[in-house]
Enzyme design. Structure first.
Site, PDB file in Angstrom:
ATOM      1  N   ASN A 106       0.897  -0.877   0.127  1.00  0.00           N
ATOM      2  CA  ASN A 106      -0.153  -0.184  -0.131  1.00  0.00           C
ATOM      3  C   ASN A 106       0.972   1.188  -0.005  1.00  0.00           C
ATOM      4  OD1 ASN A 106      -1.782   1.933   0.343  1.00  0.00           O
ATOM      5  ND2 ASN A 106      -2.284   1.401   2.441  1.00  0.00           N
ATOM      6  N   LYS A 120      -0.011   4.361  -0.369  1.00  0.00           N
ATOM      7  CA  LYS A 120      -0.592   5.495   0.282  1.00  0.00           C
ATOM      8  C   LYS A 120      -0.460   6.652  -0.802  1.00  0.00           C
ATOM      9  CE  LYS A 120      -0.125   3.585   4.775  1.00  0.00           C
ATOM     10  NZ  LYS A 120      -0.365   3.962   6.218  1.00  0.00           N
ATOM     11  N   HIS A 156      -9.656   0.655   4.911  1.00  0.00           N
ATOM     12  CA  HIS A 156      -8.560   1.047   5.318  1.00  0.00           C
ATOM     13  C   HIS A 156      -8.852   2.105   6.493  1.00  0.00           C
ATOM     14  CE1 HIS A 156      -4.583   2.369   6.144  1.00  0.00           C
ATOM     15  NE2 HIS A 156      -4.163   1.394   5.600  1.00  0.00           N
ATOM     16  N   GLU A 212      -7.371   4.613   7.572  1.00  0.00           N
ATOM     17  CA  GLU A 212      -7.266   5.869   7.144  1.00  0.00           C
ATOM     18  C   GLU A 212      -8.412   6.464   6.455  1.00  0.00           C
ATOM     19  OE1 GLU A 212      -3.442   5.633   5.370  1.00  0.00           O
ATOM     20  OE2 GLU A 212      -2.423   5.192   7.316  1.00  0.00           O
ATOM     21  N   GLU A 234      -5.680  -4.996  10.400  1.00  0.00           N
ATOM     22  CA  GLU A 234      -4.719  -3.843  10.866  1.00  0.00           C
ATOM     23  C   GLU A 234      -4.903  -3.185  12.062  1.00  0.00           C
ATOM     24  OE1 GLU A 234      -2.476  -2.876   6.831  1.00  0.00           O
ATOM     25  OE2 GLU A 234      -4.345  -1.616   7.097  1.00  0.00           O
ATOM     26  N   GLY A 262       1.883   2.586  10.831  1.00  0.00           N
ATOM     27  CA  GLY A 262       2.741   3.592  10.654  1.00  0.00           C
ATOM     28  C   GLY A 262       3.361   4.227  11.977  1.00  0.00           C
ATOM     29  N   SER A 280       3.110  -1.894  10.509  1.00  0.00           N
ATOM     30  CA  SER A 280       4.429  -1.922  10.496  1.00  0.00           C
ATOM     31  C   SER A 280       5.181  -3.092  10.574  1.00  0.00           C
ATOM     32  CB  SER A 280       4.813  -1.220  12.084  1.00  0.00           C
ATOM     33  OG  SER A 280       4.228  -0.040  12.368  1.00  0.00           O
TER      34      SER A 280
HETATM   35  C1  PEP Z   1      -1.055   0.266   6.059  1.00  0.00           C
HETATM   36  O1  PEP Z   1      -1.223   1.277   5.654  1.00  0.00           O
HETATM   37  O2  PEP Z   1      -1.834  -0.569   5.408  1.00  0.00           O
HETATM   38  C2  PEP Z   1       0.109  -0.298   6.660  1.00  0.00           C
HETATM   39  C3  PEP Z   1       0.102  -1.546   7.235  1.00  0.00           C
HETATM   40  O3  PEP Z   1       1.114   0.928   7.181  1.00  0.00           O
HETATM   41  P1  PEP Z   1       2.386   0.303   7.777  1.00  0.00           P
HETATM   42  O4  PEP Z   1       3.081  -1.104   7.187  1.00  0.00           O
HETATM   43  O5  PEP Z   1       3.421   1.688   7.406  1.00  0.00           O
HETATM   44  O6  PEP Z   1       2.191   0.205   9.417  1.00  0.00           O
END
Ligand code: PEP
Length: 248
Positions: free
Chosen positions: A9, A11, A96, A98, A166, A172, A211
């Protein structure tokens, strides 16, 4: 046996020059991996065509980060799932955190987007996960269950769905759920999926996201119900992302 799946992803990152360097570098590294599982890149909308072209017949496939709930019409700024399919996308990330946080996406809207993706033969990657406050209040399992049921209960066909757990507190932040914490939630999700569709429950791929890095991926992937990862930050670095794909 569920095939492993690792999804990048990106983003809202990238430009044409950086994308080209990233994809070319990544394909070179992935080309050296024998028997790797499935791998998908989800760039921002404007770069879908560019990345599709760069991927060529590499076997790495293309996804998007969102789609509209509607098929066409007066929805300024929206992108229909059929347009994604037209550009070569096989996957779309939906729900997601976000999007839920910054665009107030409800479970009902996510469900409508998921149905739209399925109508266009684009595989939805449904994201679910609790916030830190919800986990600390002991509500994590209940929150994830209600997100899952809210998005999936009325879908006719769960044979082409991927679910990504997630935890919002891990996205993040550099904090990762421990492999045991992640497996506990994945086991819980597996049980709900089996309840929603006894035929498909055991076949649906469950990804962990939050992460994931080269050095924690293998321990996560060793868990029974973790079939791969949805990767944000580390997917912008060819070496880190290739190492995660290799660990799957
Ligand atoms: C994500 O945005 O789906 C995600 C898992 O981000 P990160 O790996 O940066 O935590």
């Amino acid at each position: 046996m569920r095939q492993s799946l690792v999804i990048a992803n990106w983003k809202m990152h990238g430009d044409q020059k950086a994308n080209e360097a990233l994809v070319v570098g990544l394909l070179k590294l992935l080309g050296r991996q024998a028997n790797r599982g499935e791998c998908v890149l989800c760039p921002p909308f404007p770069y879908l065509a560019q990345v599709h072209e760069l991927l060529g017949d590499s076997g790495v496939t293309l996804g998007a980060q969102d789609c509209s709930h509607s098929e066409s019409g007066a929805y300024t700024g929206e992108v229909a799932a059929a347009m994604l399919a037209d550009l070569g996308c096989r996957w779309v990330i939906l729900g997601h955190s976000e999007r839920r946080q910054y665009h107030q996406e409800s479970d009902a809207l996510v469900a409508a987007k998921l149905a739209a993706a399925q109508r266009a033969s684009v595989v939805p990657v449904l994201c679910v996960g609790e916030t830190r406050e919800q986990r600390e209040a002991g509500e994590a399992e209940q929150v994830v269950e209600s997100q899952l049921r809210g998005a999936l209960a009325d879908q006719a066909d769960l044979s082409r769905v991927v679910v990504a757990y997630e935890p919002v507190w891990a996205i993040g932040t550099g904090l990762t759920a421990s492999p045991e914490q992640a497996q506990d939630m994945h086991g819980h999700i597996r049980g709900i999926l089996a309840d929603l569709d006894p035929e498909q429950g055991d076949k649906i791929r469950l990804l962990y996201g939050g992460s994931v890095k080269a050095d924690n991926a293998a321990a996560l992937f060793a868990q029974n119900d973790i079939d791969g990862a949805l990767v944000g930050g580390a997917s912008l670095d060819a070496e880190a992302f290739a190492a995660i794909v290799g660990a799957a």
